[in-house]
Design a protein around this motif. Sequence first.
Motif, PDB file in Angstrom:
ATOM      1  N   GLY A 130       0.793  -1.226   0.000  1.00 41.14           N
ATOM      2  CA  GLY A 130       0.000   0.000   0.000  1.00 41.14           C
ATOM      3  C   GLY A 130       0.822   1.272   0.000  1.00 41.14           C
ATOM      4  O   GLY A 130       0.297   2.363  -0.215  1.00 41.14           O
ATOM      5  N   GLY A 131       2.125   1.139   0.252  1.00 44.78           N
ATOM      6  CA  GLY A 131       2.989   2.310   0.250  1.00 44.78           C
ATOM      7  C   GLY A 131       2.757   3.259   1.398  1.00 44.78           C
ATOM      8  O   GLY A 131       3.014   4.455   1.281  1.00 44.78           O
ATOM      9  N   ILE A 132       2.279   2.751   2.547  1.00 42.26           N
ATOM     10  CA  ILE A 132       1.950   3.639   3.662  1.00 42.26           C
ATOM     11  C   ILE A 132       2.886   3.503   4.863  1.00 42.26           C
ATOM     12  O   ILE A 132       2.873   4.349   5.740  1.00 42.26           O
ATOM     13  CB  ILE A 132       0.499   3.425   4.124  1.00 42.26           C
ATOM     14  CG1 ILE A 132       0.264   1.980   4.536  1.00 42.26           C
ATOM     15  CG2 ILE A 132      -0.478   3.855   3.046  1.00 42.26           C
ATOM     16  CD1 ILE A 132      -1.082   1.727   5.177  1.00 42.26           C
ATOM     17  N   MET A 133       3.694   2.448   4.896  1.00 40.10           N
ATOM     18  CA  MET A 133       4.603   2.263   6.026  1.00 40.10           C
ATOM     19  C   MET A 133       5.726   3.292   5.984  1.00 40.10           C
ATOM     20  O   MET A 133       6.195   3.654   4.914  1.00 40.10           O
ATOM     21  CB  MET A 133       5.222   0.870   5.993  1.00 40.10           C
ATOM     22  CG  MET A 133       4.298  -0.232   6.291  1.00 40.10           C
ATOM     23  SD  MET A 133       5.216  -1.797   6.235  1.00 40.10           S
ATOM     24  CE  MET A 133       3.883  -2.932   6.500  1.00 40.10           C
ATOM     25  N   SER A 134       6.142   3.709   7.162  1.00 37.95           N
ATOM     26  CA  SER A 134       7.278   4.618   7.221  1.00 37.95           C
ATOM     27  C   SER A 134       8.548   3.808   7.419  1.00 37.95           C
ATOM     28  O   SER A 134       8.510   2.665   7.858  1.00 37.95           O
ATOM     29  CB  SER A 134       7.098   5.625   8.359  1.00 37.95           C
ATOM     30  OG  SER A 134       7.052   4.951   9.594  1.00 37.95           O
ATOM     31  N   GLY A 135       9.658   4.408   7.060  1.00 38.52           N
ATOM     32  CA  GLY A 135      10.949   3.759   7.216  1.00 38.52           C
ATOM     33  C   GLY A 135      11.744   3.810   5.932  1.00 38.52           C
ATOM     34  O   GLY A 135      11.291   4.326   4.906  1.00 38.52           O
ATOM     35  N   ARG A 136      12.957   3.260   5.981  1.00 32.31           N
ATOM     36  CA  ARG A 136      13.815   3.189   4.802  1.00 32.31           C
ATOM     37  C   ARG A 136      13.200   2.206   3.825  1.00 32.31           C
ATOM     38  O   ARG A 136      12.740   1.145   4.228  1.00 32.31           O
ATOM     39  CB  ARG A 136      15.209   2.739   5.194  1.00 32.31           C
ATOM     40  CG  ARG A 136      15.903   3.702   6.157  1.00 32.31           C
ATOM     41  CD  ARG A 136      17.347   3.322   6.348  1.00 32.31           C
ATOM     42  NE  ARG A 136      18.093   3.491   5.121  1.00 32.31           N
ATOM     43  CZ  ARG A 136      18.621   4.637   4.693  1.00 32.31           C
ATOM     44  NH1 ARG A 136      18.451   5.721   5.403  1.00 32.31           N
ATOM     45  NH2 ARG A 136      19.302   4.692   3.573  1.00 32.31           N
ATOM     46  N   ASP A 137      13.216   2.550   2.548  1.00 33.01           N
ATOM     47  CA  ASP A 137      12.592   1.652   1.575  1.00 33.01           C
ATOM     48  C   ASP A 137      13.473   1.420   0.366  1.00 33.01           C
ATOM     49  O   ASP A 137      14.444   2.128   0.129  1.00 33.01           O
ATOM     50  CB  ASP A 137      11.218   2.159   1.139  1.00 33.01           C
ATOM     51  CG  ASP A 137      11.271   3.453   0.349  1.00 33.01           C
ATOM     52  OD1 ASP A 137      12.362   4.019   0.154  1.00 33.01           O
ATOM     53  OD2 ASP A 137      10.206   3.920  -0.077  1.00 33.01           O
ATOM     54  N   VAL A 138      13.118   0.371  -0.353  1.00 37.04           N
ATOM     55  CA  VAL A 138      13.777   0.011  -1.596  1.00 37.04           C
ATOM     56  C   VAL A 138      12.734  -0.706  -2.446  1.00 37.04           C
ATOM     57  O   VAL A 138      11.794  -1.293  -1.914  1.00 37.04           O
ATOM     58  CB  VAL A 138      15.033  -0.866  -1.339  1.00 37.04           C
ATOM     59  CG1 VAL A 138      14.667  -2.198  -0.753  1.00 37.04           C
ATOM     60  CG2 VAL A 138      15.871  -1.024  -2.588  1.00 37.04           C
ATOM     61  N   TYR A 139      12.881  -0.620  -3.750  1.00 39.59           N
ATOM     62  CA  TYR A 139      11.929  -1.243  -4.664  1.00 39.59           C
ATOM     63  C   TYR A 139      12.623  -2.312  -5.496  1.00 39.59           C
ATOM     64  O   TYR A 139      13.767  -2.118  -5.914  1.00 39.59           O
ATOM     65  CB  TYR A 139      11.332  -0.199  -5.614  1.00 39.59           C
ATOM     66  CG  TYR A 139      10.410   0.771  -4.933  1.00 39.59           C
ATOM     67  CD1 TYR A 139       9.031   0.589  -4.959  1.00 39.59           C
ATOM     68  CD2 TYR A 139      10.901   1.878  -4.250  1.00 39.59           C
ATOM     69  CE1 TYR A 139       8.173   1.481  -4.338  1.00 39.59           C
ATOM     70  CE2 TYR A 139      10.054   2.768  -3.623  1.00 39.59           C
ATOM     71  CZ  TYR A 139       8.696   2.566  -3.681  1.00 39.59           C
ATOM     72  OH  TYR A 139       7.843   3.454  -3.048  1.00 39.59           O
ATOM     73  N   ILE A 140      11.918  -3.426  -5.725  1.00 42.21           N
ATOM     74  CA  ILE A 140      12.405  -4.454  -6.651  1.00 42.21           C
ATOM     75  C   ILE A 140      11.237  -4.964  -7.477  1.00 42.21           C
ATOM     76  O   ILE A 140      10.087  -4.907  -7.041  1.00 42.21           O
ATOM     77  CB  ILE A 140      13.105  -5.638  -5.946  1.00 42.21           C
ATOM     78  CG1 ILE A 140      12.140  -6.418  -5.064  1.00 42.21           C
ATOM     79  CG2 ILE A 140      14.329  -5.188  -5.181  1.00 42.21           C
ATOM     80  CD1 ILE A 140      12.686  -7.762  -4.598  1.00 42.21           C
ATOM     81  N   CYS A 141      11.553  -5.463  -8.661  1.00 41.23           N
ATOM     82  CA  CYS A 141      10.544  -6.159  -9.454  1.00 41.23           C
ATOM     83  C   CYS A 141      10.147  -7.412  -8.667  1.00 41.23           C
ATOM     84  O   CYS A 141      10.989  -8.030  -8.018  1.00 41.23           O
ATOM     85  CB  CYS A 141      11.115  -6.587 -10.805  1.00 41.23           C
ATOM     86  SG  CYS A 141      11.639  -5.225 -11.863  1.00 41.23           S
ATOM     87  N   PRO A 142       8.885  -7.798  -8.706  1.00 39.53           N
ATOM     88  CA  PRO A 142       8.462  -8.986  -7.952  1.00 39.53           C
ATOM     89  C   PRO A 142       8.864 -10.282  -8.651  1.00 39.53           C
ATOM     90  O   PRO A 142       8.022 -11.095  -9.030  1.00 39.53           O
ATOM     91  CB  PRO A 142       6.946  -8.812  -7.855  1.00 39.53           C
ATOM     92  CG  PRO A 142       6.585  -8.006  -9.043  1.00 39.53           C
ATOM     93  CD  PRO A 142       7.766  -7.102  -9.309  1.00 39.53           C
ATOM     94  N   GLN A 143      10.160 -10.450  -8.847  1.00 43.09           N
ATOM     95  CA  GLN A 143      10.706 -11.633  -9.506  1.00 43.09           C
ATOM     96  C   GLN A 143      11.892 -12.139  -8.690  1.00 43.09           C
ATOM     97  O   GLN A 143      12.674 -11.346  -8.158  1.00 43.09           O
ATOM     98  CB  GLN A 143      11.183 -11.292 -10.917  1.00 43.09           C
ATOM     99  CG  GLN A 143      10.097 -10.757 -11.808  1.00 43.09           C
ATOM    100  CD  GLN A 143      10.663 -10.232 -13.117  1.00 43.09           C
ATOM    101  OE1 GLN A 143      11.837 -10.394 -13.422  1.00 43.09           O
ATOM    102  NE2 GLN A 143       9.815  -9.578 -13.886  1.00 43.09           N
ATOM    103  N   ILE A 144      12.038 -13.444  -8.647  1.00 36.03           N
ATOM    104  CA  ILE A 144      13.126 -14.051  -7.882  1.00 36.03           C
ATOM    105  C   ILE A 144      14.480 -13.585  -8.403  1.00 36.03           C
ATOM    106  O   ILE A 144      15.404 -13.330  -7.614  1.00 36.03           O
ATOM    107  CB  ILE A 144      13.003 -15.587  -7.899  1.00 36.03           C
ATOM    108  CG1 ILE A 144      11.722 -16.013  -7.188  1.00 36.03           C
ATOM    109  CG2 ILE A 144      14.213 -16.240  -7.256  1.00 36.03           C
ATOM    110  CD1 ILE A 144      11.349 -17.466  -7.370  1.00 36.03           C
ATOM    111  N   THR A 145      14.612 -13.442  -9.715  1.00 36.21           N
ATOM    112  CA  THR A 145      15.899 -13.020 -10.276  1.00 36.21           C
ATOM    113  C   THR A 145      16.290 -11.626  -9.779  1.00 36.21           C
ATOM    114  O   THR A 145      17.465 -11.376  -9.509  1.00 36.21           O
ATOM    115  CB  THR A 145      15.871 -13.033 -11.816  1.00 36.21           C
ATOM    116  OG1 THR A 145      14.775 -12.235 -12.275  1.00 36.21           O
ATOM    117  CG2 THR A 145      15.736 -14.440 -12.352  1.00 36.21           C
ATOM    118  N   CYS A 146      15.326 -10.741  -9.640  1.00 40.14           N
ATOM    119  CA  CYS A 146      15.616  -9.388  -9.147  1.00 40.14           C
ATOM    120  C   CYS A 146      15.944  -9.408  -7.653  1.00 40.14           C
ATOM    121  O   CYS A 146      16.842  -8.692  -7.205  1.00 40.14           O
ATOM    122  CB  CYS A 146      14.461  -8.440  -9.442  1.00 40.14           C
ATOM    123  SG  CYS A 146      14.340  -8.022 -11.194  1.00 40.14           S
TER     124      CYS A 146
END
Length: 85
Positions: free
Chosen positions: A36-52
């Motif tokens: 939901g993108g509502i939690m606070s804190g340090r974040d990082v994004y990845i594609c939802p794939q095992i390889t990523c």
Amino acid sequence: MRGRSIKKCAGCGDHRSEVELMRIVNNKGEINVDPGGIMSGRDVYICPQITCLDAAVENDELSNALKIEISDSIYNKLLEEINHG
């Protein structure tokens, strides 16, 4: 509205809309996936794939972005999120 900004995958390096990516958050030492993108804190994004996920762990992008060591339990938690997402 959420999803309009472009983020970079920590694994493959592709730039995508944040709704296409999995947001991972370090909130006071607890690692969670935040769809939901509502939690606070340090974040990082990845594609939802095992390889990523694997690439982000191997190149230390996850640990550097989240400022925490990626243990086997954290890795398995993220892997489960990808497999059931």
